[in-house]
Scaffold this active site. Structure first.
Site, PDB file in Angstrom:
ATOM      1  N   ARG A 242      -2.638  -3.707 -11.770  1.00 58.54           N
ATOM      2  CA  ARG A 242      -2.651  -3.223 -10.394  1.00 58.54           C
ATOM      3  C   ARG A 242      -4.023  -2.613 -10.134  1.00 58.54           C
ATOM      4  O   ARG A 242      -4.604  -1.963 -11.018  1.00 58.54           O
ATOM      5  CB  ARG A 242      -1.570  -2.169 -10.145  1.00 58.54           C
ATOM      6  CG  ARG A 242      -0.142  -2.706 -10.079  1.00 58.54           C
ATOM      7  CD  ARG A 242       0.081  -3.596  -8.856  1.00 58.54           C
ATOM      8  NE  ARG A 242       1.456  -4.080  -8.742  1.00 58.54           N
ATOM      9  CZ  ARG A 242       1.898  -5.248  -9.206  1.00 58.54           C
ATOM     10  NH1 ARG A 242       1.053  -6.066  -9.826  1.00 58.54           N
ATOM     11  NH2 ARG A 242       3.154  -5.610  -9.044  1.00 58.54           N
ATOM     12  N   GLU A 271      -5.507  -4.100  -1.587  1.00 64.34           N
ATOM     13  CA  GLU A 271      -5.105  -5.481  -1.256  1.00 64.34           C
ATOM     14  C   GLU A 271      -4.479  -5.558   0.128  1.00 64.34           C
ATOM     15  O   GLU A 271      -3.679  -4.672   0.465  1.00 64.34           O
ATOM     16  CB  GLU A 271      -4.081  -5.990  -2.281  1.00 64.34           C
ATOM     17  CG  GLU A 271      -4.675  -6.234  -3.634  1.00 64.34           C
ATOM     18  CD  GLU A 271      -3.628  -6.680  -4.661  1.00 64.34           C
ATOM     19  OE1 GLU A 271      -2.577  -7.224  -4.272  1.00 64.34           O
ATOM     20  OE2 GLU A 271      -3.895  -6.484  -5.847  1.00 64.34           O
ATOM     21  N   HIS A 289      -4.811 -12.029  -6.557  1.00 62.96           N
ATOM     22  CA  HIS A 289      -3.492 -11.664  -7.103  1.00 62.96           C
ATOM     23  C   HIS A 289      -2.627 -12.916  -7.346  1.00 62.96           C
ATOM     24  O   HIS A 289      -1.604 -13.114  -6.690  1.00 62.96           O
ATOM     25  CB  HIS A 289      -2.775 -10.681  -6.158  1.00 62.96           C
ATOM     26  CG  HIS A 289      -1.784  -9.817  -6.898  1.00 62.96           C
ATOM     27  ND1 HIS A 289      -1.558  -8.499  -6.596  1.00 62.96           N
ATOM     28  CD2 HIS A 289      -0.944 -10.100  -7.928  1.00 62.96           C
ATOM     29  CE1 HIS A 289      -0.627  -8.000  -7.402  1.00 62.96           C
ATOM     30  NE2 HIS A 289      -0.245  -8.963  -8.225  1.00 62.96           N
TER      31      HIS A 289
END
Ligand code: GLV
Length: 345
Positions: A242, A271, A289
């Protein structure tokens, strides 16, 4: 006659083949286009449904659950679930689930691909070629770092970390070190070919450091300026966990000033926004991602989310049949207090 089947909302377009089997069992409300739901819109969508299948882009907390007496389950399509306020879901008697295991090997593949692309400057080399620079080729063009025989550091040694360790140790002859909250049993360490070290040792010795740990308050910015300063200036850093695990400004600064050779990032703190400081650097490989993004794995993830949802709604056994519940005990205990009834069929 009124349709008595539970109502289920699917927050994003997923994999139709995996969603289709649900259509007979529940009243399915799907979403046809990729949508950035606002916090209020999420609350509205959840208000009239018994269950929801969501992705990591949807953040669900107390505000999205307030006054919602109907919602039984949130099935998260992803292994990480820092988009869910699990405490708030449990307190509201809402079951939650994630999709572990089915994505382990695919995500480990991506981690390794990013490591190799970063160390061997693959995307930078391709850009250089496409921009017409090949005529300036020299013996020293795009010198990178070796993978084979180097020291691979893994921070976070869950299933995906172990998959990366196996690839490094058994596929590339790497010396694999790891750090984790708890040390693996000796048999597992031997099987994956990794040795446990303290965090500072990991930082100091890794030629390539891969981050695979869950994001939480305790891992927030665990890779900050001080941690980066402990790494070799020739090292590469890969983050497939993350974004919030890394202080991105400190990382960009280290990369810009030669205190770290290169980074490969699949995840970002903001993001889908990527910091301009990172975008400006040539020595960063950036992917959006895509850790679990193979068709087979994404299909398996949706199947698993659907299995969790059906069990939670009493349509395939009961809650105990949820393959990967996150908060079953806490949510069921709270139901008595909040007066929420499970769906009985
Ligand atoms: C992806 O990041 C996931 O948690 O599945």
């Amino acid at each position: 006659m009124a349709d008595a089947r539970p109502v289920v909302w699917v927050s994003q377009p997923l994999v139709e083949a995996a969603i289709a089997p649900l259509r007979d069992r529940v009243q399915l409300h799907t979403t046809d286009t990729v949508t950035a739901w606002t916090p209020d819109q999420l609350a509205e969508r959840l208000a009239g449904v018994d269950g929801a299948i969501i992705t990591l882009n949807e953040r669900i907390g107390a505000a999205q659950l307030a006054g919602n007496a109907r919602l039984q389950v949130i099935a998260n399509v992803g292994v990480g679930y820092n988009n869910l306020d699990v405490e708030a879901l449990s307190a509201a008697g809402v079951l939650a689930s994630n999709t572990p295991d089915v994505l382990t090997e695919t995500t480990a593949d991506l981690g390794f691909a990013l490591l190799m692309a970063t160390a061997r400057r693959i995307t930078e080399a391709e850009r250089w070629l496409r921009e017409g620079h090949w005529g300036q080729w020299s013996f020293q063009t795009m010198l990178g770092a070796d993978i084979h025989g180097s020291t691979l550091g893994i921070l976070g040694m869950g299933r995906i970390g172990q998959g990366i360790a196996r690839r490094g140790a058994h596929g590339f002859g790497m010396n694999v070190l790891y750090h984790n909250r708890s040390r693996l049993p000796a048999g597992t360490e031997a099987a994956v070919g990794a040795s446990y070290v303290e965090l500072d040792t990991l930082l100091a010795r890794a030629d390539h450091l891969v981050l695979v740990l869950p994001y939480s308050a305790s891992s927030h910015h665990i890779i900050d300026a001080a941690a980066l300063a402990k790494m070799k200036p020739t090292a590469t850093l890969v983050n497939i966990a993350r974004g919030g695990i890394v202080d991105e400004l400190a990382l960009a600064d280290a990369l810009a000033h030669g205190r770290l050779a290169a980074a490969g990032l699949d995840v970002y703190e903001g993001e889908p926004t990527v910091r301009p400081e990172l975008l400006a650097l040539r020595n960063v490989v950036l992917t959006p991602h895509i850790g679990s993004a193979s068709l087979g794995t994404r299909t398996a993830m949706v199947h698993l989310a659907a299995d969790n949802l059906l069990a939670a709604l009493g349509l395939a056994g009961d809650v105990s049949a949820m393959p990967s519940a996150i908060n079953a005990d806490a949510a069921l205990a709270a139901r008595a207090t909040v007066g929420k009834k499970g769906v009985k069929r």
